[in-house]
Design a protein around this motif. Structure first.
Motif, mmCIF file in Angstrom:
data_model
loop_
_atom_site.group_PDB
_atom_site.id
_atom_site.type_symbol
_atom_site.label_atom_id
_atom_site.label_comp_id
_atom_site.label_asym_id
_atom_site.label_seq_id
_atom_site.Cartn_x
_atom_site.Cartn_y
_atom_site.Cartn_z
ATOM 1 N N TYR A 132 0.866 -1.183 0.000
ATOM 2 C CA TYR A 132 0.000 0.000 0.000
ATOM 3 C C TYR A 132 0.898 1.226 0.000
ATOM 4 O O TYR A 132 1.722 1.410 0.905
ATOM 5 C CB TYR A 132 -0.885 -0.027 1.242
ATOM 6 N N ILE A 133 0.782 2.063 -1.037
ATOM 7 C CA ILE A 133 1.631 3.239 -1.175
ATOM 8 C C ILE A 133 0.788 4.487 -0.984
ATOM 9 O O ILE A 133 -0.243 4.672 -1.650
ATOM 10 C CB ILE A 133 2.314 3.292 -2.557
ATOM 11 N N SER A 134 1.225 5.378 -0.079
ATOM 12 C CA SER A 134 0.476 6.595 0.211
ATOM 13 C C SER A 134 1.415 7.638 0.798
ATOM 14 O O SER A 134 2.591 7.376 1.053
ATOM 15 C CB SER A 134 -0.652 6.305 1.212
ATOM 16 N N SER A 135 0.876 8.827 1.045
ATOM 17 C CA SER A 135 1.611 9.842 1.790
ATOM 18 C C SER A 135 1.549 9.506 3.276
ATOM 19 O O SER A 135 0.607 8.859 3.742
ATOM 20 C CB SER A 135 0.994 11.227 1.543
ATOM 21 N N THR A 136 2.557 9.950 4.020
ATOM 22 C CA THR A 136 2.494 9.790 5.475
ATOM 23 C C THR A 136 1.521 10.793 6.093
ATOM 24 O O THR A 136 1.122 10.624 7.245
ATOM 25 C CB THR A 136 3.878 9.977 6.106
ATOM 26 N N PHE A 156 -2.325 8.534 -12.466
ATOM 27 C CA PHE A 156 -3.493 9.146 -11.844
ATOM 28 C C PHE A 156 -3.083 9.879 -10.564
ATOM 29 O O PHE A 156 -2.106 9.489 -9.908
ATOM 30 C CB PHE A 156 -4.552 8.083 -11.509
ATOM 31 N N PRO A 157 -3.819 10.910 -10.193
ATOM 32 C CA PRO A 157 -3.683 11.497 -8.865
ATOM 33 C C PRO A 157 -4.684 10.847 -7.918
ATOM 34 O O PRO A 157 -5.821 10.552 -8.307
ATOM 35 C CB PRO A 157 -4.030 12.969 -9.103
ATOM 36 N N GLY A 158 -4.266 10.593 -6.695
ATOM 37 C CA GLY A 158 -5.170 9.970 -5.743
ATOM 38 C C GLY A 158 -4.555 9.848 -4.372
ATOM 39 O O GLY A 158 -3.410 10.261 -4.135
ATOM 40 N N ASP A 159 -5.305 9.251 -3.473
ATOM 41 C CA ASP A 159 -4.842 9.095 -2.093
ATOM 42 C C ASP A 159 -3.775 8.019 -1.950
ATOM 43 O O ASP A 159 -2.839 8.162 -1.154
ATOM 44 C CB ASP A 159 -6.011 8.738 -1.180
ATOM 45 N N ALA A 160 -3.929 6.910 -2.689
ATOM 46 C CA ALA A 160 -3.030 5.779 -2.479
ATOM 47 C C ALA A 160 -3.176 4.782 -3.629
ATOM 48 O O ALA A 160 -4.055 4.915 -4.492
ATOM 49 C CB ALA A 160 -3.345 5.090 -1.152
ATOM 50 N N LEU A 161 -2.310 3.773 -3.617
ATOM 51 C CA LEU A 161 -2.365 2.680 -4.576
ATOM 52 C C LEU A 161 -2.109 1.371 -3.839
ATOM 53 O O LEU A 161 -1.178 1.277 -3.037
ATOM 54 C CB LEU A 161 -1.299 2.861 -5.668
#
Length: 271
Positions: A132-136, A156-161
């Motif tokens: 799961y890849i996201s911002s901290t 794409f822009p988004g919250d996570a992948l």
């Protein structure tokens, strides 16, 4: 039979702790060698390398910790003391009879794939379920670009992948809107989380590595199987995912495979 056993139990589940004691006693009555450790100890100290069979007592989280702590050759029997238990072979009430069958050698082993994951060229870990890849920073939008075989597939822009294995496709990835993959497929599912464009989940072959370029402000993190976490702060973060050369070995006590049991349980069809 001269297998060496390790009993790994969830320290947060009193019934699993008690069952570990009974399991160890049963092994000793049959002249077999075994040790008992809680899941936290197993992660910190690792399961002894001479272990042949691991009896995992807990929920899916216990299995995921065992996978990280186990030697390559050991096989896992999952015993469900949790709520979901999608990775578990048997329910807690079947423990003693099932253990006797394992002692008699009345089982077969099913192997499932893992993912080998690097973050900015540094090894992070291996995933049985997903990465799961996201911002901290919660709520921060990141820009993701998916590349395979030097071809930009989509962005794409988004919250996570979420990048999920077939066995993980019935877990977090499915809850986030992804499809379920048959365990026999050499593929992964990529599930965008709250994308700002009309992109949807996609299934890709894992016969070649997949690169994920992440652009955005702040620190980027990757979480593996819900508990292994690494983060990096740079202008561009690159995650590389490929099929691991290692597999996870699960003990099966029936002809029905893990996928068939897991999908029926996910849809509420209890056996």
């Amino acid at each position: 039979m001269s297998e060496v056993f390790a009993i790994i139990y969830s320290e947060r589940k009193p019934k699993a702790v008690e069952a570990a004691k009974r399991t160890l006693e049963l092994l000793e009555k049959n002249g077999l060698k075994g040790i008992a450790m809680n899941a936290r100890e197993a992660v910190e100290k690792k399961i002894p390398s001479d272990t042949d069979i691991v009896i995992a007592l807990g929920g899916d989280g216990t299995i995921l910790k065992v996978v990280d702590a186990i030697s390559d050759d050991a096989a896992i029997l999952g015993v469900n003391f949790g709520h979901g238990g999608y990775l578990m072979e048997i329910e807690s009430g079947m423990l003693e009879e099932s253990l006797k069958r394992v002692i008699r050698g009345e089982y077969h082993v099913e192997e499932v794939m893992k993912l080998y994951i690097k973050l900015n060229n540094r090894f992070v870990g291996e995933a049985l379920n997903e990465a799961y890849i996201s911002s901290t920073q919660s709520g921060t939008i990141l820009n993701f670009k998916i590349i395979q075989d030097e071809v930009d597939l989509f962005e794409f822009p988004g919250d996570a992948l979420i990048i999920s294995t077939p066995i993980g496709s019935t877990a977090y990835a499915y809850s986030a809107g992804g499809p379920i993959l048959d365990d026999r497929l050499n593929a992964v599912v990529l599930v965008p989380v709250c994308p700002l464009t009309n992109v949807r989940a996609i299934v890709l072959s894992i016969s070649k590595p997949i690169m994920v370029e992440v652009l955005g402000g702040g620190e980027v993190q990757v979480m593996i199987d819900g508990w292994i976490r690494r983060s990096v702060k740079s202008k561009k973060t690159v995650l590389e995912i490929e099929r691991s050369k290692k597999t996870v070995k699960f003990i099966r006590l029936s002809d029905k495979g893990g996928f068939e049991k897991r999908i029926r349980k996910r849809f509420g069809y209890e056996d």
